[in-house]
Design a protein around this motif. Structure first.
Motif, PDB file in Angstrom:
ATOM      1  N   GLU A   1       0.835  -1.201   0.000  1.00  0.00           N
ATOM      2  CA  GLU A   1       0.000   0.000   0.000  1.00  0.00           C
ATOM      3  C   GLU A   1       0.875   1.259   0.000  1.00  0.00           C
ATOM      4  O   GLU A   1       0.605   2.218  -0.723  1.00  0.00           O
ATOM      5  N   TRP A   2       1.933   1.258   0.788  1.00  0.00           N
ATOM      6  CA  TRP A   2       2.845   2.392   0.878  1.00  0.00           C
ATOM      7  C   TRP A   2       3.474   2.704  -0.486  1.00  0.00           C
ATOM      8  O   TRP A   2       3.469   3.838  -0.942  1.00  0.00           O
ATOM      9  N   TRP A   3       3.988   1.670  -1.146  1.00  0.00           N
ATOM     10  CA  TRP A   3       4.682   1.870  -2.416  1.00  0.00           C
ATOM     11  C   TRP A   3       3.730   1.954  -3.608  1.00  0.00           C
ATOM     12  O   TRP A   3       4.142   2.326  -4.698  1.00  0.00           O
ATOM     13  N   SER A   4       2.471   1.619  -3.433  1.00  0.00           N
ATOM     14  CA  SER A   4       1.505   1.628  -4.538  1.00  0.00           C
ATOM     15  C   SER A   4       0.541   2.800  -4.506  1.00  0.00           C
ATOM     16  O   SER A   4      -0.405   2.820  -5.277  1.00  0.00           O
ATOM     17  N   THR A   5       0.754   3.740  -3.617  1.00  0.00           N
ATOM     18  CA  THR A   5      -0.151   4.872  -3.505  1.00  0.00           C
ATOM     19  C   THR A   5       0.525   6.117  -4.074  1.00  0.00           C
ATOM     20  O   THR A   5       1.349   6.738  -3.403  1.00  0.00           O
TER      21      THR A   5
ATOM     22  N   SER B   1       8.252   3.923 -16.786  1.00  0.00           N
ATOM     23  CA  SER B   1       8.134   2.463 -16.648  1.00  0.00           C
ATOM     24  C   SER B   1       8.590   2.004 -15.268  1.00  0.00           C
ATOM     25  O   SER B   1       9.358   1.055 -15.127  1.00  0.00           O
ATOM     26  N   LEU B   2       8.103   2.725 -14.270  1.00  0.00           N
ATOM     27  CA  LEU B   2       8.374   2.419 -12.866  1.00  0.00           C
ATOM     28  C   LEU B   2       7.106   2.696 -12.070  1.00  0.00           C
ATOM     29  O   LEU B   2       6.237   3.439 -12.529  1.00  0.00           O
ATOM     30  N   PRO B   3       7.013   2.135 -10.864  1.00  0.00           N
ATOM     31  CA  PRO B   3       5.912   2.547  -9.997  1.00  0.00           C
ATOM     32  C   PRO B   3       5.990   4.056  -9.779  1.00  0.00           C
ATOM     33  O   PRO B   3       7.087   4.630  -9.733  1.00  0.00           O
ATOM     34  N   CYS B   4       4.856   4.697  -9.663  1.00  0.00           N
ATOM     35  CA  CYS B   4       4.819   6.154  -9.499  1.00  0.00           C
ATOM     36  C   CYS B   4       5.670   6.636  -8.331  1.00  0.00           C
ATOM     37  O   CYS B   4       6.225   7.732  -8.363  1.00  0.00           O
ATOM     38  N   THR B   5       5.805   5.820  -7.300  1.00  0.00           N
ATOM     39  CA  THR B   5       6.507   6.217  -6.085  1.00  0.00           C
ATOM     40  C   THR B   5       8.000   5.876  -6.092  1.00  0.00           C
ATOM     41  O   THR B   5       8.704   6.179  -5.141  1.00  0.00           O
ATOM     42  N   VAL B   6       8.470   5.244  -7.148  1.00  0.00           N
ATOM     43  CA  VAL B   6       9.874   4.818  -7.207  1.00  0.00           C
ATOM     44  C   VAL B   6      10.665   5.756  -8.108  1.00  0.00           C
ATOM     45  O   VAL B   6      10.511   5.755  -9.323  1.00  0.00           O
ATOM     46  N   ASN B   7      11.496   6.582  -7.484  1.00  0.00           N
ATOM     47  CA  ASN B   7      12.365   7.497  -8.210  1.00  0.00           C
ATOM     48  C   ASN B   7      13.649   6.747  -8.562  1.00  0.00           C
ATOM     49  O   ASN B   7      14.266   6.149  -7.677  1.00  0.00           O
TER      50      ASN B   7
END
Length: 106
Positions: free
Chosen positions: A47-51, A71-77
């Motif tokens: 939930e933390w990484w997918s919000t 091409s990454l999760p929105c929260t992953v820089n």
């Protein structure tokens, strides 16, 4: 390529560079990590990484929790998350395109 595990590092999950694996494979590995985490009792981490941040939700590149631009999760820089495990914006805001700007008047 390392198999998807709970303790995998972000750069191992998605590749050190964008060219390391296809967009489709990155997304599949993300979904596999989320499933493994949920199945192992770590749904809070998912939930933390997918919000995504509200900024992402208003971007045309946002597809649920995924940034189509990076091409990454929105929260992953790809810089701060890969090096420090900090939550961030995948495109650092640089790729932001407002969804509402896409409507054309006829």
């Amino acid at each position: 390529m390392k198999p998807v595990t709970l303790g995998i590092q972000w750069a191992e999950l998605f590749g050190e560079h964008k060219a390391d694996m296809s967009d489709k494979l990155c997304r599949e590995r993300w979904e596999a990590w989320k499933k493994l985490s949920c199945d192992s009792g770590y749904s809070e981490s998912v939930e933390w990484w997918s919000t995504p941040e509200e900024h992402c939700l208003n971007c045309e590149h946002c597809d649920g929790d995924w940034c189509l631009f990076q091409s990454l999760p929105c929260t992953v820089n790809p810089i701060t998350t890969f090096s420090n495990n900090d939550i961030g914006l995948a495109c650092m805001g640089a790729g932001f395109r407002n969804k509402q700007m896409q409507f054309e008047l006829k």
